[in-house]
Design a protein around this motif. Structure first.
Motif, PDB file in Angstrom:
ATOM      1  N   GLU A 159      15.975  -1.318 -10.382  1.00 30.86           N
ATOM      2  CA  GLU A 159      16.185  -2.377 -11.376  1.00 30.86           C
ATOM      3  C   GLU A 159      17.124  -1.919 -12.490  1.00 30.86           C
ATOM      4  O   GLU A 159      17.912  -2.718 -13.000  1.00 30.86           O
ATOM      5  N   SER A 160      17.054  -0.653 -12.848  1.00 28.05           N
ATOM      6  CA  SER A 160      17.972  -0.135 -13.862  1.00 28.05           C
ATOM      7  C   SER A 160      19.415  -0.185 -13.346  1.00 28.05           C
ATOM      8  O   SER A 160      20.334  -0.594 -14.068  1.00 28.05           O
ATOM      9  N   ALA A 161      19.619   0.205 -12.101  1.00 30.98           N
ATOM     10  CA  ALA A 161      20.959   0.160 -11.507  1.00 30.98           C
ATOM     11  C   ALA A 161      21.476  -1.277 -11.450  1.00 30.98           C
ATOM     12  O   ALA A 161      22.654  -1.535 -11.732  1.00 30.98           O
ATOM     13  N   LEU A 162      20.591  -2.216 -11.113  1.00 28.78           N
ATOM     14  CA  LEU A 162      20.995  -3.625 -11.073  1.00 28.78           C
ATOM     15  C   LEU A 162      21.327  -4.128 -12.476  1.00 28.78           C
ATOM     16  O   LEU A 162      22.309  -4.843 -12.674  1.00 28.78           O
TER      17      LEU A 162
ATOM     18  N   ASP B 168      27.996  -3.867  -1.861  1.00 31.72           N
ATOM     19  CA  ASP B 168      27.417  -3.526  -0.561  1.00 31.72           C
ATOM     20  C   ASP B 168      26.254  -2.534  -0.672  1.00 31.72           C
ATOM     21  O   ASP B 168      25.665  -2.137   0.332  1.00 31.72           O
ATOM     22  N   GLY B 169      25.900  -2.161  -1.903  1.00 30.76           N
ATOM     23  CA  GLY B 169      24.855  -1.153  -2.110  1.00 30.76           C
ATOM     24  C   GLY B 169      23.489  -1.562  -1.603  1.00 30.76           C
ATOM     25  O   GLY B 169      22.761  -0.747  -1.019  1.00 30.76           O
ATOM     26  N   LEU B 170      23.113  -2.822  -1.828  1.00 24.19           N
ATOM     27  CA  LEU B 170      21.811  -3.287  -1.350  1.00 24.19           C
ATOM     28  C   LEU B 170      21.768  -3.302   0.172  1.00 24.19           C
ATOM     29  O   LEU B 170      20.762  -2.919   0.777  1.00 24.19           O
ATOM     30  N   ARG B 171      22.846  -3.738   0.788  1.00 26.99           N
ATOM     31  CA  ARG B 171      22.904  -3.732   2.258  1.00 26.99           C
ATOM     32  C   ARG B 171      22.803  -2.307   2.780  1.00 26.99           C
ATOM     33  O   ARG B 171      22.052  -2.015   3.701  1.00 26.99           O
ATOM     34  N   TRP B 172      23.553  -1.391   2.171  1.00 30.44           N
ATOM     35  CA  TRP B 172      23.546   0.015   2.570  1.00 30.44           C
ATOM     36  C   TRP B 172      22.127   0.585   2.455  1.00 30.44           C
ATOM     37  O   TRP B 172      21.655   1.248   3.371  1.00 30.44           O
TER      38      TRP B 172
ATOM     39  N   LEU C 217      11.445  -1.678   1.934  1.00 29.78           N
ATOM     40  CA  LEU C 217      12.508  -2.684   2.061  1.00 29.78           C
ATOM     41  C   LEU C 217      12.254  -3.927   1.208  1.00 29.78           C
ATOM     42  O   LEU C 217      13.189  -4.505   0.644  1.00 29.78           O
ATOM     43  N   TRP C 218      11.004  -4.348   1.082  1.00 27.75           N
ATOM     44  CA  TRP C 218      10.684  -5.564   0.326  1.00 27.75           C
ATOM     45  C   TRP C 218      11.117  -5.464  -1.132  1.00 27.75           C
ATOM     46  O   TRP C 218      11.396  -6.474  -1.769  1.00 27.75           O
ATOM     47  N   LEU C 219      11.212  -4.241  -1.644  1.00 31.81           N
ATOM     48  CA  LEU C 219      11.588  -4.056  -3.045  1.00 31.81           C
ATOM     49  C   LEU C 219      13.024  -4.505  -3.327  1.00 31.81           C
ATOM     50  O   LEU C 219      13.338  -4.887  -4.454  1.00 31.81           O
ATOM     51  N   LEU C 220      13.886  -4.479  -2.317  1.00 31.38           N
ATOM     52  CA  LEU C 220      15.264  -4.919  -2.514  1.00 31.38           C
ATOM     53  C   LEU C 220      15.316  -6.400  -2.881  1.00 31.38           C
ATOM     54  O   LEU C 220      16.111  -6.804  -3.725  1.00 31.38           O
ATOM     55  N   ALA C 221      14.463  -7.201  -2.269  1.00 33.46           N
ATOM     56  CA  ALA C 221      14.423  -8.633  -2.582  1.00 33.46           C
ATOM     57  C   ALA C 221      13.618  -8.913  -3.846  1.00 33.46           C
ATOM     58  O   ALA C 221      13.895  -9.874  -4.561  1.00 33.46           O
TER      59      ALA C 221
END
Length: 182
Positions: free
Chosen positions: A37-40, A48-52, A62-66
């Motif tokens: 969240e800090s990076a966001l 492309d970072g989230l996809r990577w 994985l659920w944390l990305l969404a």
């Protein structure tokens, strides 16, 4: 150099996505979520970072990305939101309340949760400002629970008990009532 496919050069920082992956694998869910969240928030993760990350994270993370937002003002806010999610408590974040200003989180439609960092209460003027905001919120029918860094990080069970008690008592739901004047 750690063990993923990132390219690191002596004297240069690794890409943020690689650092996030290392945090996820080495430090676990909470640390990863706070860092993500800090990076966001700071727009430090390329498009492309989230996809990577999604291609490399352990499946249970994985659920944390969404779930991650870019609006958390601090890691404490991220940590509280994640922990409340695990308790089945949803929050709205960075809510603007007329006459009060922006608050960290709201549960339901009237329970404000404020997560104050260490620096927030080092000066008495900031503490006074927070108390005035809390009083203004109370005058509008809100209840405020305010927790500092030490409580959130070291005394979570007390924080959790306070929030659960308020939710159990329906303090998060606005009651329909009218005040008689006269």
């Amino acid at each position: 150099m750690h063990w993923d496919d990132g390219a690191a050069r002596l004297g240069q920082l690794p890409p943020v996505r690689n650092a996030l992956l290392q945090i996820a694998v080495c430090m676990g869910e909470e640390s990863f979520f706070v860092a993500l969240e800090s990076a966001l928030r700071h727009s430090s993760l390329p498009p492309d970072g989230l996809r990577w990350l999604g291609e490399r994270l352990p499946e249970e993370l994985l659920w944390l990305l969404a779930f991650a937002h870019s609006d958390a003002d601090s890691g404490l806010e991220s940590l509280v939101r994640l922990r409340l999610h695990h308790l089945g408590i949803s929050v709205q974040t960075q809510i603007s309340i007329e006459g009060v200003g922006e608050v960290d989180m709201v549960i339901g439609n009237r329970l404000i949760i404020e997560a104050d960092g260490r620096e927030n209460h080092e000066r008495e003027a900031k503490r006074h400002k927070d108390l005035v905001r809390d009083a203004k919120a109370a005058a509008l029918g809100y209840e405020t629970l305010r927790f500092d860094y030490a409580m959130i990080v070291h005394d979570w069970e007390i924080v959790k008990a306070a929030i659960i008690a308020k939710v159990t008592a329906s303090a998060h739901l606005r009651a329909s009532f009218q005040v008689a004047v006269g």
